[in-house]
Scaffold this active site. Structure first.
Site, PDB file in Angstrom:
ATOM      1  N   HIS A  51      29.478   3.244   0.668  1.00 52.72           N
ATOM      2  CA  HIS A  51      30.955   2.198   1.314  1.00 52.72           C
ATOM      3  C   HIS A  51      31.612   1.899   2.296  1.00 52.72           C
ATOM      4  CE1 HIS A  51      27.190  -0.885   0.021  1.00 52.72           C
ATOM      5  NE2 HIS A  51      27.724  -0.371  -0.774  1.00 52.72           N
ATOM      6  N   GLU A 153      22.427  -1.517 -11.222  1.00 49.22           N
ATOM      7  CA  GLU A 153      23.200  -2.990 -10.099  1.00 49.22           C
ATOM      8  C   GLU A 153      21.875  -3.136  -9.349  1.00 49.22           C
ATOM      9  OE1 GLU A 153      25.020  -1.095  -6.719  1.00 49.22           O
ATOM     10  OE2 GLU A 153      23.897   0.643  -6.016  1.00 49.22           O
ATOM     11  N   ALA A 178      29.399  -5.921  -8.817  1.00 48.59           N
ATOM     12  CA  ALA A 178      29.416  -6.863  -7.312  1.00 48.59           C
ATOM     13  C   ALA A 178      27.647  -6.789  -7.123  1.00 48.59           C
ATOM     14  CB  ALA A 178      29.782  -6.186  -6.287  1.00 48.59           C
ATOM     15  N   ASP A 179      27.142  -5.918  -6.877  1.00 50.15           N
ATOM     16  CA  ASP A 179      25.661  -5.836  -6.972  1.00 50.15           C
ATOM     17  C   ASP A 179      25.121  -6.802  -7.843  1.00 50.15           C
ATOM     18  OD1 ASP A 179      24.987  -5.430  -4.171  1.00 50.15           O
ATOM     19  OD2 ASP A 179      25.704  -3.210  -4.729  1.00 50.15           O
TER      20      ASP A 179
END
Length: 259
Positions: A51, A153, A178-179
């Protein structure tokens, strides 16, 4: 709590022994900045090839920047479960890869094989590349020096957690909160609607990794959160990122300057 950084060559055995380790995350393609951070005493520096703004041409420069200080081990998060990308990261001198979006034991086995030479795996013995300078050219020694870390994730990863953790040769699992939050139904990272479900999932992941005898890490928003996760049973924790801290520091100084 981490007792302090060891030498880079000690990273793999320390991770496999489930010793507490603290790392830092690099998202910017800035070798000079990476070199500064790598000398602070973190156990490892994770470079984001998925990312972040850094792509493959920057991986080698980042690993050279980390190695220049000889304090931290350099890791690369590759873009996917792709043996070619994994091999490139390791040839660049990374002492391990973080593999995202691992959904099941088959994905984990592909990642492990890409980190190991024949007969345990599929990695090519590449000769005079950066890895040779730090880790030698003997396949068994290269394999011992490189760790394979699978990210947990997704909903599939949670469903297949026990099988992933039991994958032969896998050194660790790593939570992308987050995921994982989104997989649990969050509308955004930090959504209070999934707070309890996320806490339960994190407890299960740490316990499953411990039962399998492998390390378990997590990405954290700050150092205090990292310390808390280590107390909770995670064995390694990564602190925030350079791009986040750059923005936070600049915003803080601007606010101070304008009174």
């Amino acid at each position: 709590m981490s007792a302090g950084a060891g030498r880079p060559e000690e990273f793999a055995p320390r991770l496999r022994a489930r010793q507490p380790l603290v790392g830092y995350w690099i998202a910017c393609d800035n070798p000079v900045g990476t070199e500064r951070v790598a000398g602070l005493g973190y156990d490892y520096i994770g470079v984001d090839g998925q990312h972040g703004v850094m792509h493959q041409p920057g991986w080698q420069a980042a690993m050279m920047a980390v190695d220049a200080r000889q304090r931290a081990a350099g890791l690369i998060r590759v873009p996917s479960v792709d043996p070619v990308a994994i091999g490139t990261a390791l040839d660049s001198g990374a002492r391990g890869v973080v593999v995202p979006m691992v959904g099941d034991a088959r994905d984990a086995a592909v990642a492990v094989a890409a980190c190991r030479h024949w007969p345990e795996g599929t990695r090519s013995l590449s000769g005079p590349v950066r890895a040779e300078l730090r880790m030698g050219s003997v396949p068994a020694e290269l394999d011992a020096a490189a760790v394979c870390i699978a990210m947990v994730e997704t909903a599939d990863a949670l469903e297949n957690l026990e099988a992933i953790c039991a994958t032969p040769g896998l050194d660790a699992v790593y939570v992308g909160p987050a995921d994982l939050s989104v997989a649990l139904g969050a509308r955004y990272f930090g959504d209070p609607a999934v707070k309890d479900d996320l806490a339960a999932a994190l407890e299960r992941i740490a316990a499953t990794a411990e039962a399998a005898g492998i390390a378990c890490g997590i990405h954290c928003l700050d150092g205090a959160s990292a310390a808390e996760r280590l107390r909770e049973g995670f064995t390694f924790a990564t602190v925030s990122s350079d791009i986040t801290h750059l923005q936070q520091a600049a915003a803080g100084h601007l606010a101070a300057a304008r009174g």
